[in-house]
Design an enzyme around this catalytic site. Structure first.
Site, short mmCIF file in Angstrom:
data_model
loop_
_atom_site.label_atom_id
_atom_site.label_comp_id
_atom_site.label_asym_id
_atom_site.label_seq_id
_atom_site.Cartn_x
_atom_site.Cartn_y
_atom_site.Cartn_z
N TYR A 103 23.33 75.77 67.23
CA TYR A 103 23.18 77.17 66.85
C TYR A 103 22.67 78.02 68.00
O TYR A 103 23.03 79.20 68.12
CB TYR A 103 22.24 77.30 65.64
CG TYR A 103 22.92 76.94 64.35
CD1 TYR A 103 24.14 77.55 64.02
CD2 TYR A 103 22.40 76.00 63.49
CE1 TYR A 103 24.79 77.23 62.85
CE2 TYR A 103 23.05 75.67 62.31
CZ TYR A 103 24.23 76.29 61.99
OH TYR A 103 24.88 75.97 60.84
N GLU A 199 24.25 48.07 53.56
CA GLU A 199 25.00 49.30 53.78
C GLU A 199 24.73 50.36 52.72
O GLU A 199 24.41 51.50 53.04
CB GLU A 199 26.51 48.98 53.81
CG GLU A 199 27.37 50.24 53.96
CD GLU A 199 28.86 49.97 53.92
OE1 GLU A 199 29.26 48.79 53.85
OE2 GLU A 199 29.63 50.94 53.94
N ASP A 251 29.91 46.29 52.49
CA ASP A 251 31.14 46.19 51.72
C ASP A 251 32.16 45.36 52.50
O ASP A 251 31.97 45.10 53.69
CB ASP A 251 31.75 47.59 51.49
CG ASP A 251 30.96 48.41 50.48
OD1 ASP A 251 30.23 47.79 49.68
OD2 ASP A 251 31.09 49.64 50.49
#
Lengths: 366, 324
Positions: A103, A199, A251
């Site tokens: 910014y 995870e 996973d």
């Protein structure tokens, strides 16, 4: 390099390194050269195994960023502006976040960043060139809220004094939140037999609810998807300083294998920090593609992106092991993927009573 | 004997029996039907198939609102009548398909077939007898002479397109370089110098380096009532450059090294050097003036060289009349 980064606590050293980059531009301009900057190529084709540190770092391939092209010219201009900003920030002993930096560039006219990814990347470039870390620049990441829970006692230097926290007894269900600068932590003691990095939040909560940390003396670390630098650094420190084995539980899809790779081998994007953040001793628990067959897990079909990612992993040097080649090929053959939570097919306790204990003793961790 | 006939140049067949559309009308037609950036048209000299004279005309249109990702559009005409069906079975289509379009800067997946790009190709075959494939008169049969002539016609206009595209590319490149030189680099020089709190280096040599042209750089030194002027010339380009350099001054000259041809005009003295610089070659021109204080100069002037080949000098408009 990590040694240098650690000892480079003094802002003066950081300032000098940053100004050296600008000094180089100035020298090029004076000797009538078009300004340029040499950087290692940041792709999977340019990472190589470092035998000493047992992690993957950048190789010798370099690309030249030159002001001869429009893109290069803008990048060098932005580099100058960022260094100017960091320099002033170091002078005033202030700090800012990556997002704030993005910014702040709003006022930089031509040197303004179009998206935050661009400024994030430039900070990484500066890390590589200066051989420092963004903490040295007083640049912080956004809070990512990853947490740990388990039998370890930590002393943290906070802005509001020194805190001693036992990550099992002194924390709520959410666990102990990992701070940005993990190097300020001191380990006071532990009775952990292993660290299990997970995870997904759902699986982390399942293990906590089932009392896995107490039953197995495990430190549960929530990776929260692709883990933040602080999370990876903490894993490495606990593994190397306290000699606690690390296992990674994700996973069963290509994105999760990449999470494991960034924990164990180092990430391609931040290979300049591999020696500082990767835990080469970390082991992969699963879900493995072969689990889909042997545990008859519920599955989803691989998406086109999944298949592409798996193929790309076959040419990724980090995955060039027999284990991964077999597993990846098997997954492509099955055309299926499974989530950690698919183990719930056999009941909520199955993962803590059966899957993990079996796999851990198979791997020799317990 | 047939073979021999093909090689002998015979007078072109009569064309008064044919009615071509003409380059201009093809141009106007494409301009009217499509919103494009570039059009080229051509008419081939007449040719013969099986004793029948014929003429092929072609037009190509590029860019504008045509779609970049789609295959090109083919417009087929036989004796001024548009052919609407059976595009795939027509000699015109076959001629276009067998061409290598990549050499004309168009994409052609697989290296043959109809290319991809924002292009319309229009082909007209005029003949006393157009050999259609069937009674429906939808497609022209694959007569070798016709296919060859169509290909030659299309190649003609495709070549024009390629020239147009490479010119555009050059302009684009020049525009990019100008953006670097005029916008980005000055800001960077200012920033870098202000961070280091050092004097801003002269940007001109880097401009010449990026443009790959000849740098003309004047430096003034000396004290008391004498000033030494040094003009540094450096060729950052890849070719040898030859030109004349004029240095106008209203001050009293002392001497020049190397010697210059001196001409007086309107109270000013013009020193002229003939310059030839090989790539990377650097030369110094020096002279002194009698002056106390900061002398005022206009930019050096270069003559007999393209404006974009010099940095740091004004280029004299070519006035060929005076020469010789």
């Amino acid at each position: 390099m990590s040694a240098k980064a650690k000892t480079a606590g003094k802002d003066e050293v950081t300032k000098k390194e940053l100004l050296d980059i600008i000094g180089e531009f100035y020298g090029q301009l004076q000797s009538e050269q078009v300004p340029y900057l040499n950087l290692p190529t940041r792709t999977k084709a340019n990472i190589e195994y470092n035998d000493a540190a047992e992690v993957w770092v950048y190789g010798d391939r370099e690309s030249i960023r030159s002001a001869k092209t429009v893109r290069g010219a803008y990048q060098l201009l932005k580099t100058s502006y960022v260094v100017d900003f960091l320099n002033a920030q170091l002078d005033q002993a202030k700090s800012s976040t990556l997002r704030e930096l993005y910014y702040i560039s709003e006022n930089w006219d031509l040197a303004k960043f179009r998206e935050q990814q661009e400024s994030d990347r430039l900070i990484e470039d500066l890390e590589i060139v200066s051989e420092l870390q963004r903490e040295n620049f007083h640049i912080r990441p956004e809070e990512d809220g990853a947490s740990i829970i388990g039998p370890i006692k930590i002393k943290e230097q906070t802005r509001r004094g020194t805190k001693v926290i036992h990550c099992q007894d002194d924390v709520g269900e959410g666990g102990y939140q990992i701070p940005n600068n993990v190097d300020n932590l001191e380990f006071l003691g532990h009775d952990a037999k292993m660290i299990i990095a997970i995870e997904t939040g759902g699986m982390k909560d399942r293990l906590i609810e089932n009392g896995f940390d107490e039953k197995f003396n495990a430190i549960i670390v929530h990776l929260k998807g692709q883990p933040a630098r602080s999370t990876r650094r903490l894993l490495k420190r606990m593994n190397e300083e306290l000699k606690i084995p690390v296992v990674v539980f994700t996973d069963g899809d290509p994105w999760s294998y990449r999470i494991f790779a960034s924990v164990a081998y180092g990430a391609i994007k931040s290979a300049h920090l591999s020696e500082y953040m990767a835990t080469p001793a970390a082991q992969f628990i699963g879900i493995r593609p072969s689990d889909i067959v042997s545990y008859e897990l519920p599955t989803d079909k691989l998406s086109d992106q999944d298949i592409k990612a798996l193929h790309s992993m076959l040419s990724d040097p980090r995955f060039e092991t027999e284990f991964w080649t077999n597993e990846i090929n098997l997954q492509l053959e099955l055309n299926k993927k499974s989530e950690q939570q698919s183990l719930a097919k056999y009941g909520l306790d199955y993962v803590t009573d059966k899957y993990l204990p079996e796999r851990l003793s198979e791997m020799g961790v317990t | 004997m047939l073979e021999a006939f093909k090689t002998v140049k015979i007078t072109a067949p009569p064309t008064d029996c044919l009615s071509p559309i003409g380059r201009d009308l093809i141009y106007k037609g494409l301009e009217k039907e499509y919103n494009v950036d570039f059009i080229a048209t051509t008419t081939r000299p007449p040719a013969v198939h099986s004793g029948n004279p014929f003429v092929v005309e072609a037009g190509i249109a590029y860019g504008g609102s045509l779609l970049k990702e789609e295959r090109i559009t083919i417009l087929r005409f036989a004796n001024r009548v548009p052919l609407l069906y059976q595009q795939g079975g027509c000699a015109i289509t076959h001629a276009i398909e067998r061409m290598n379009w990549r050499q004309y800067e168009l994409e052609q997946p697989g290296g043959n077939g109809i290319p991809v790009g924002p292009v319309v190709v229009s082909v007209h075959v005029a003949s006393t007898k157009v050999p259609f494939t069937s009674e429906s008169k939808d497609a022209i049969a694959d007569i070798p002479e016709i296919i060859d002539e169509v290909e030659l016609a299309v190649r003609n206009v495709a070549r024009d397109l390629r020239n147009y595209l490479s010119r555009q590319k050059l302009l684009e490149k020049r525009k990019e370089k100008e953006e670097i030189i005029k916008k980005v680099l000055p800001k960077m020089v200012t920033k870098v110098s202000s961070i280091l709190k050092k004097e801003e280096p002269d940007i001109m040599p880097i401009v010449a380096n990026i443009m790959g042209n000849v740098l003309v750089q004047r430096k003034i030194t000396g004290k008391n009532d004498q000033r030494k002027i040094t003009i540094r010339l450096k060729n950052f380009g890849e070719h040898t450059r030859t030109f004349k350099l004029h240095e106008l001054s209203k001050y009293e000259l002392v001497k020049a090294d190397p010697a210059a041809k001196v001409m007086e005009m309107d109270g000013e003295v013009d020193q002229i050097w003939k310059i030839s610089l090989k790539p990377d070659e650097e030369r110094m021109l020096q002279y002194s003036i009698k002056h106390d204080g900061t002398p005022e100069f206009s930019m050096p002037i270069a003559e007999d060289i393209d404006e974009e080949l010099v940095t740091g000098a004004r280029v004299l408009e070519p006035k060929r009349v005076e020469e010789e």
